[in-house]
Motif scaffolding. Structure first.
Motif, mmCIF file in Angstrom:
data_model
loop_
_atom_site.group_PDB
_atom_site.id
_atom_site.type_symbol
_atom_site.label_atom_id
_atom_site.label_comp_id
_atom_site.label_asym_id
_atom_site.label_seq_id
_atom_site.Cartn_x
_atom_site.Cartn_y
_atom_site.Cartn_z
ATOM 1 N N ALA A 1 0.831 -1.211 0.000
ATOM 2 C CA ALA A 1 0.000 0.000 0.000
ATOM 3 C C ALA A 1 0.863 1.258 0.000
ATOM 4 O O ALA A 1 0.601 2.210 -0.754
ATOM 5 C CB ALA A 1 -0.921 0.001 1.216
ATOM 6 N N GLU A 2 1.900 1.251 0.797
ATOM 7 C CA GLU A 2 2.796 2.419 0.859
ATOM 8 C C GLU A 2 3.527 2.616 -0.466
ATOM 9 O O GLU A 2 3.666 3.756 -0.940
ATOM 10 C CB GLU A 2 3.792 2.217 2.003
ATOM 11 C CG GLU A 2 4.669 3.429 2.324
ATOM 12 C CD GLU A 2 5.887 3.518 1.425
ATOM 13 O OE1 GLU A 2 6.293 4.657 1.073
ATOM 14 O OE2 GLU A 2 6.419 2.455 1.040
ATOM 15 N N PHE B 1 2.539 1.635 -3.527
ATOM 16 C CA PHE B 1 1.600 2.104 -4.551
ATOM 17 C C PHE B 1 1.243 3.574 -4.346
ATOM 18 O O PHE B 1 1.152 4.334 -5.314
ATOM 19 C CB PHE B 1 0.331 1.251 -4.523
ATOM 20 C CG PHE B 1 0.460 -0.076 -5.226
ATOM 21 C CD1 PHE B 1 1.659 -0.476 -5.782
ATOM 22 C CD2 PHE B 1 -0.621 -0.940 -5.333
ATOM 23 C CE1 PHE B 1 1.796 -1.700 -6.439
ATOM 24 C CE2 PHE B 1 -0.519 -2.160 -5.985
ATOM 25 C CZ PHE B 1 0.698 -2.535 -6.530
ATOM 26 N N THR B 2 1.031 3.967 -3.099
ATOM 27 C CA THR B 2 0.685 5.364 -2.820
ATOM 28 C C THR B 2 1.816 6.302 -3.216
ATOM 29 O O THR B 2 1.597 7.349 -3.841
ATOM 30 C CB THR B 2 0.366 5.538 -1.326
ATOM 31 O OG1 THR B 2 -0.739 4.706 -0.973
ATOM 32 C CG2 THR B 2 0.021 6.992 -1.018
ATOM 33 N N ARG B 3 3.043 5.900 -2.896
ATOM 34 C CA ARG B 3 4.198 6.750 -3.172
ATOM 35 C C ARG B 3 4.532 6.826 -4.659
ATOM 36 O O ARG B 3 4.910 7.883 -5.152
ATOM 37 C CB ARG B 3 5.405 6.214 -2.381
ATOM 38 C CG ARG B 3 6.725 6.898 -2.693
ATOM 39 C CD ARG B 3 7.794 6.523 -1.668
ATOM 40 N NE ARG B 3 7.826 5.115 -1.388
ATOM 41 C CZ ARG B 3 8.484 4.210 -2.125
ATOM 42 N NH1 ARG B 3 9.154 4.616 -3.196
ATOM 43 N NH2 ARG B 3 8.485 2.938 -1.789
ATOM 44 N N HIS C 1 0.658 7.215 -6.912
ATOM 45 C CA HIS C 1 -0.165 8.357 -6.464
ATOM 46 C C HIS C 1 -1.646 7.972 -6.372
ATOM 47 O O HIS C 1 -2.529 8.664 -6.872
ATOM 48 C CB HIS C 1 0.033 9.562 -7.395
ATOM 49 C CG HIS C 1 1.470 9.881 -7.656
ATOM 50 N ND1 HIS C 1 2.319 10.357 -6.673
ATOM 51 C CD2 HIS C 1 2.225 9.761 -8.786
ATOM 52 C CE1 HIS C 1 3.536 10.523 -7.185
ATOM 53 N NE2 HIS C 1 3.503 10.177 -8.464
ATOM 54 N N VAL C 2 -1.887 6.837 -5.711
ATOM 55 C CA VAL C 2 -3.249 6.364 -5.473
ATOM 56 C C VAL C 2 -3.501 6.391 -3.973
ATOM 57 O O VAL C 2 -2.554 6.444 -3.171
ATOM 58 C CB VAL C 2 -3.443 4.932 -6.029
ATOM 59 C CG1 VAL C 2 -3.285 4.925 -7.538
ATOM 60 C CG2 VAL C 2 -2.471 3.952 -5.374
ATOM 61 N N PRO C 3 -4.789 6.348 -3.546
ATOM 62 C CA PRO C 3 -5.075 6.307 -2.102
ATOM 63 C C PRO C 3 -4.447 5.080 -1.446
ATOM 64 O O PRO C 3 -4.258 4.048 -2.093
ATOM 65 C CB PRO C 3 -6.607 6.230 -2.068
ATOM 66 C CG PRO C 3 -7.057 6.807 -3.363
ATOM 67 C CD PRO C 3 -6.008 6.430 -4.364
ATOM 68 N N ASN C 4 -4.123 5.197 -0.167
ATOM 69 C CA ASN C 4 -3.508 4.100 0.568
ATOM 70 C C ASN C 4 -4.521 2.979 0.739
ATOM 71 O O ASN C 4 -5.481 3.102 1.510
ATOM 72 C CB ASN C 4 -3.018 4.605 1.935
ATOM 73 C CG ASN C 4 -2.138 3.582 2.624
ATOM 74 O OD1 ASN C 4 -2.616 2.625 3.216
ATOM 75 N ND2 ASN C 4 -0.837 3.791 2.533
ATOM 76 N N GLU C 5 -4.312 1.889 0.022
ATOM 77 C CA GLU C 5 -5.265 0.784 -0.017
ATOM 78 C C GLU C 5 -4.616 -0.485 0.515
ATOM 79 O O GLU C 5 -3.611 -0.942 -0.025
ATOM 80 C CB GLU C 5 -5.732 0.569 -1.460
ATOM 81 C CG GLU C 5 -6.727 -0.547 -1.635
ATOM 82 C CD GLU C 5 -7.959 -0.356 -0.771
ATOM 83 O OE1 GLU C 5 -8.094 -1.117 0.222
ATOM 84 O OE2 GLU C 5 -8.764 0.550 -1.080
ATOM 85 N N GLN D 1 -5.715 -3.846 -4.192
ATOM 86 C CA GLN D 1 -4.342 -3.579 -4.642
ATOM 87 C C GLN D 1 -4.096 -4.243 -5.997
ATOM 88 O O GLN D 1 -3.486 -3.653 -6.897
ATOM 89 C CB GLN D 1 -3.338 -4.104 -3.613
ATOM 90 C CG GLN D 1 -3.322 -3.343 -2.305
ATOM 91 C CD GLN D 1 -2.377 -3.960 -1.286
ATOM 92 O OE1 GLN D 1 -1.986 -5.125 -1.418
ATOM 93 N NE2 GLN D 1 -2.007 -3.190 -0.281
#
Length: 472
Positions: free
Chosen positions: A163-164, A166-168, A171-175, A181
């Motif tokens: 999740a971290e 993908f978010t970083r 640039h998607v919400p922390n999922e 995912q």
């Protein structure tokens, strides 16, 4: 042991969460393998291992013949075979082809051989975008890490880690929900498949009598990689060739069971040449890159050439007590575990990391589970001997050499050995080996310190085995 190797091992051992992740994942794969090869499920398992070993032995001993046959059959189906000596030649070929075809985007399916030659990094250095499409490999590419395991490359990552990442990077919400995912990755990768100019895959087997490249996978990404782009390049080590299509029946019964505990992988693809007239999908151009990269150096040695039998199932990693403690990133190259401990020194030279053949308890578990019966413990012993003979080990200090000579002398003279045992037991303190650490140099030599940094000698017994045996 190099400082980097030592540091990575201690860092992994100190990380409780990582230890749990490794043990849980490898334990699950190990248990599934045991279930899938049980006598009630696969009664001829041992016979299949013997057959696989015989096929591989025959293939490697006649490697030139079967590679030539494979090349003829690929070219008969309008494909092309390219022989590459090393990583540079692989990259040069792919870059040259990409430049000729004005390609900018490359998609890749899972391949340890392309990891071996750092293909992503080499392509990106020259301005090409290269995207891993296996989910685990894609996660690690975004994290700028190499595979942790041959079969389960992101074995060490939790869903929170993913999740971290993908978010970083995306640039998607922390999922943190795994299914969501997967959906995020699918959306991104589907666009890459549709836009890619070149698809690069590995190969599980190369069939000489048909010129077919066989790819075994579970996600379906390899099929998209090899059919959607206009150009397909399969990169494989020369040892992947087998004589006949009939031989696949043996290997396909063993590969998935040894790797993930499945009776059969979800997808098994047979690819032989570019798209034919009337076919609606498939590439316009088909290339097979056959890589040496140190493999032919193994051929003269009958024992060590067994290393080339490996089908990259990862079973030896899952059962190895050393891998399950120190993890994949502690190893100095892309191949980890017992198979990494024998092929890395042979491909790259024993001086690359002299301690690697010693990163084993020699318990023999790796040899017991190997589906093609590679005698990994025996090869490790031969490599240890090579290390001792190498220039790096010839520089060991005089006291260490003298100690080993004295030990050898003692072990070959039974009466002296028994006398030394009695004297040692009489002199040794009851607290075991902790006292040895406090000995002054030069008695406290390097190997003793290293060995005792992780363990103590047990307290001496009241009577030796020999004494108890005489009383009986």
């Amino acid at each position: 042991m190099s400082a980097e190797f030592d540091q990575k091992i201690h860092t992994t051992l100190a990380d409780a969460n990582l230890q749990l992740a490794i043990y849980t994942a490898t334990g699950r794969l190990k248990e599934k393998r045991v279930e899938s090869v049980a006598p009630g499920i696969l009664p001829d398992y041992q016979e299949l291992r013997t057959q696989a070993n015989a096929i591989k032995q025959h293939s490697i001993e006649n490697l030139d013949h079967y590679l030539e046959e494979f090349e003829r059959n690929v070219e008969a189906r309008r494909g092309k075979v390219v022989y590459c000596k090393d990583a540079t030649e692989v990259a040069d070929f792919v870059l040259g082809l990409a430049k000729e075809r004005r390609a900018r985007l490359v998609v890749k399916s899972k391949s340890m051989t392309t990891e071996e030659v750092d293909l992503n990094e080499r392509l990106e250095h020259h301005g090409l975008e290269s995207v891993e499409t296996d989910l685990g490999e894609y996660i690690l590419q975004l994290a700028h890490e190499r595979p942790y395991h041959i079969v389960a490359p992101a074995l060490h990552k939790t869903r929170y880690d993913v999740a971290e990442i993908f978010t970083r990077t995306l640039h998607v919400p922390n999922e943190i929900v795994i299914e969501k995912q997967t959906a995020i990755a699918r959306r991104v990768l589907r666009e890459k498949f549709l836009a890619a100019d070149i698809g690069i895959s590995g190969a599980n087997f190369l069939v000489a009598d048909s010129g077919a490249v066989v790819i075994v996978e579970n996600e379906g990404n390899a099929r998209l990689t090899t059919t959607a782009p206009k150009i397909h390049i399969a990169v494989a080590g020369i040892e992947k060739v087998i004589p006949r299509a009939q031989d696949l029946a043996t290997f396909l019964k063993l590969l998935a069971r040894s790797a993930t505990g499945q009776l059969l992988s979800v997808y098994t693809s047979f690819l032989a040449g570019p798209r034919r007239p009337g076919e609606i999908d498939g590439p316009d151009e088909f290339y097979v890159v056959l890589l040496d990269n140190g493999r032919t150096k193994l051929l003269p040695d009958r024992t060590k050439r067994q290393s080339l039998y490996c089908i990259r199932c990862g079973a030896c990693l899952n059962t190895c007590p050393v891998y399950r403690k120190i993890g994949g990133h502690s190893f100095p190259w892309v191949y980890s575990g017992p198979i990494g401990a024998i092929i890395t020194p042979q491909f790259m030279g024993v001086a690359h990391e002299p301690s690697l053949p010693f990163a084993s308890s020699l318990c023999g578990a790796c040899g017991e589970v190997c589906p093609v019966k590679i005698d990994i413990p025996k090869i490790l012993l031969e490599l240890r001997s090579d290390v001792k003979k190498s220039e790096t080990r010839e520089k060991q200090n005089r006291i260490e050499k003298l100690a080993f000579r004295a030990f050898a002398f003692l072990m070959t003279h039974p009466r002296l050995y028994e006398l030394a045992g009695r004297m040692g037991a009489a002199m040794a303190p009851s607290d075991g080996g902790s006292w040895i650490r406090n000995l002054p140099a030069p008695m406290n030599i390097g190997p003793v310190r290293a060995w005792l940094s992780q363990r103590d000698l047990p307290p001496p017994p009241a009577k030796s085995f020999r004494e108890m045996w005489r009383r009986r």
